[in-house]
Design a protein around this motif. Structure first.
Motif, PDB file in Angstrom:
ATOM      1  N   GLU A 148      -1.841   7.008  -1.926  1.00 10.28           N
ATOM      2  CA  GLU A 148      -2.014   6.814  -3.372  1.00 10.28           C
ATOM      3  C   GLU A 148      -2.414   5.378  -3.679  1.00 10.28           C
ATOM      4  OE1 GLU A 148       1.172  10.154  -5.051  1.00 10.28           O
ATOM      5  OE2 GLU A 148       1.813   8.073  -4.742  1.00 10.28           O
ATOM      6  N   LYS A 149      -1.789   4.414  -3.019  1.00 10.51           N
ATOM      7  CA  LYS A 149      -2.136   3.004  -3.253  1.00 10.51           C
ATOM      8  C   LYS A 149      -3.575   2.729  -2.823  1.00 10.51           C
ATOM      9  CE  LYS A 149      -0.691  -1.742  -2.517  1.00 10.51           C
ATOM     10  NZ  LYS A 149       0.352  -2.660  -2.031  1.00 10.51           N
ATOM     11  N   THR A 150      -3.970   3.291  -1.683  1.00 11.85           N
ATOM     12  CA  THR A 150      -5.342   3.093  -1.201  1.00 11.85           C
ATOM     13  C   THR A 150      -6.339   3.661  -2.194  1.00 11.85           C
ATOM     14  OG1 THR A 150      -4.485   3.302   1.061  1.00 11.85           O
ATOM     15  CG2 THR A 150      -6.867   3.380   0.785  1.00 11.85           C
ATOM     16  N   TRP A 165      -2.678  -2.107   2.499  1.00 11.01           N
ATOM     17  CA  TRP A 165      -2.053  -0.877   2.997  1.00 11.01           C
ATOM     18  C   TRP A 165      -1.936  -0.947   4.511  1.00 11.01           C
ATOM     19  CZ3 TRP A 165      -6.467  -0.466  -0.282  1.00 11.01           C
ATOM     20  CH2 TRP A 165      -7.684  -0.657   0.382  1.00 11.01           C
ATOM     21  N   ASP A 174      -5.906   4.112  -5.403  1.00 10.17           N
ATOM     22  CA  ASP A 174      -5.895   3.280  -6.614  1.00 10.17           C
ATOM     23  C   ASP A 174      -6.737   2.020  -6.436  1.00 10.17           C
ATOM     24  OD1 ASP A 174      -4.254   5.085  -7.875  1.00 10.17           O
ATOM     25  OD2 ASP A 174      -2.408   3.940  -7.572  1.00 10.17           O
ATOM     26  N   VAL A 175      -6.585   1.333  -5.296  1.00 11.99           N
ATOM     27  CA  VAL A 175      -7.336   0.099  -5.048  1.00 11.99           C
ATOM     28  C   VAL A 175      -8.828   0.397  -4.917  1.00 11.99           C
ATOM     29  CG1 VAL A 175      -7.714  -1.808  -3.424  1.00 11.99           C
ATOM     30  CG2 VAL A 175      -5.380  -1.132  -4.027  1.00 11.99           C
ATOM     31  N   LYS A 189       2.623   7.704  -0.575  1.00 14.11           N
ATOM     32  CA  LYS A 189       2.513   6.492  -1.397  1.00 14.11           C
ATOM     33  C   LYS A 189       1.461   5.535  -0.848  1.00 14.11           C
ATOM     34  CE  LYS A 189       7.215   6.638  -3.248  1.00 14.11           C
ATOM     35  NZ  LYS A 189       8.538   5.969  -3.305  1.00 14.11           N
TER      36      LYS A 189
END
Length: 296
Positions: A268-270, A192, A272-273, A265
């Protein structure tokens, strides 16, 4: 609205150069407070009201808000801006004479971190997840964690064996590879964009002090991009880098053109990871609720 100066926490490393220019050349009217131990320390200071704004690592801010760890219900701050667009290269280091030579040697070892919840802590779990060292059926952590506060203490710890390895930004570490103090055994990039701006709860979107801060930092970024040699002189003269390393870093970094606002986004990616890595559970704050100002 308060007329008091904003108290801005920042990490006194090369990434702080546009902030320095914002104050020096464009009249950023704020109290700049260095936090050499990083994002985790700033989270504590935001929650106690010692600072109003923090400029730190995306993964640290998200982990701080996403955990159910007994802090006040709203987490004490919100993510309001984007400072750096590029990922961060985390170098993985051990003592110069240690018999640790690769990432594979680190399983079940001792990781040194600045603070629990800091980027250096969070990225250890991201590394473990990438290496397949996390077991969904076991609550056993992949490493024994040793909290050491500062980069200087982390370097000492891997040499005296009170820690086996630590993770810190590549160019900040490089000087100490070159002088033989520590050795590099690997690296990992954040998935990210690496630096975000947060404001403590109670300082909302539309606060004129925040608006002025974003405008001044944007001008500092533009000045940084147009005056690379002045940037190199500042980084090598006032911070702990060589001129050559400063020039190499300049080739790798891209600051936000407009610092106000956050792309949901990315958060959200952070989340999720960090959930996959076991840093966050399934409960906790949702990504959209961590954001105080969305990018237009």
């Amino acid at each position: 609205m308060s007329t008091e100066k904003l108290k801005i926490g920042y990490v006194p490393e090369h990434f702080s150069t546009p902030l320095y220019f914002a104050e020096k050349h464009f009249g950023l009217d704020a109290e700049l407070l260095p936090f050499p131990s990083g994002t985790g320390h700033m989270i504590t200071s935001l929650r106690t009201g010692e600072i109003d704004v923090g400029i730190g690592l995306t993964e640290g801010w998200v982990a701080g808000l996403g955990k159910k760890d007994g802090v006040e219900e709203d987490g004490g701050y919100r993510i309001v801006g984007t400072y750096v667009e590029t990922p961060l290269c985390w170098a993985i280091s051990t003592g110069a004479k240690r018999k640790i030579n690769s990432i594979q040697d680190l399983k079940d070892s001792k990781i040194g971190v600045s603070r629990i919840g800091s980027g250096s802590y969070v990225m250890g779990f991201v590394l473990a997840d990438q290496q397949g060292w996390l077991s969904p059926s076991s609550s056993r952590p992949p490493f024994e964690v040793t909290t050491l506060q500062t980069f200087d203490k982390l370097r000492s710890a891997v040499n005296d064996s009170s820690a086996d390895f630590f993770m810190w930004e590549h160019f900040t570490s490089k000087k100490y590879y070159d002088n033989g103090d520590i050795k590099k055994i690997g690296e990992i990039y954040t998935p990210w964009s690496s630096w975000k701006i947060v404001a403590r709860s109670g300082i909302g979107e539309g606060d004129q002090r925040l608006e002025e801060m974003f405008e001044k930092i944007d001008r500092g970024v533009r000045y940084f991009e147009g005056n690379k040699e002045e940037s190199v002189r500042y980084i090598s003269g006032k911070l702990d880098y060589t001129a050559g390393d400063a020039r190499e870093w300049l080739k790798t970094v891209r600051f936000a053109k407009s610092t106000k606002g956050v792309d949901v986004k990315v958060i959200e990616k952070t989340v999720d990871v960090l959930r996959k890595a076991g840093v966050l559970g399934e409960g906790g704050m949702k990504a959209k609720d961590m954001i105080g100002s969305l990018r237009k």
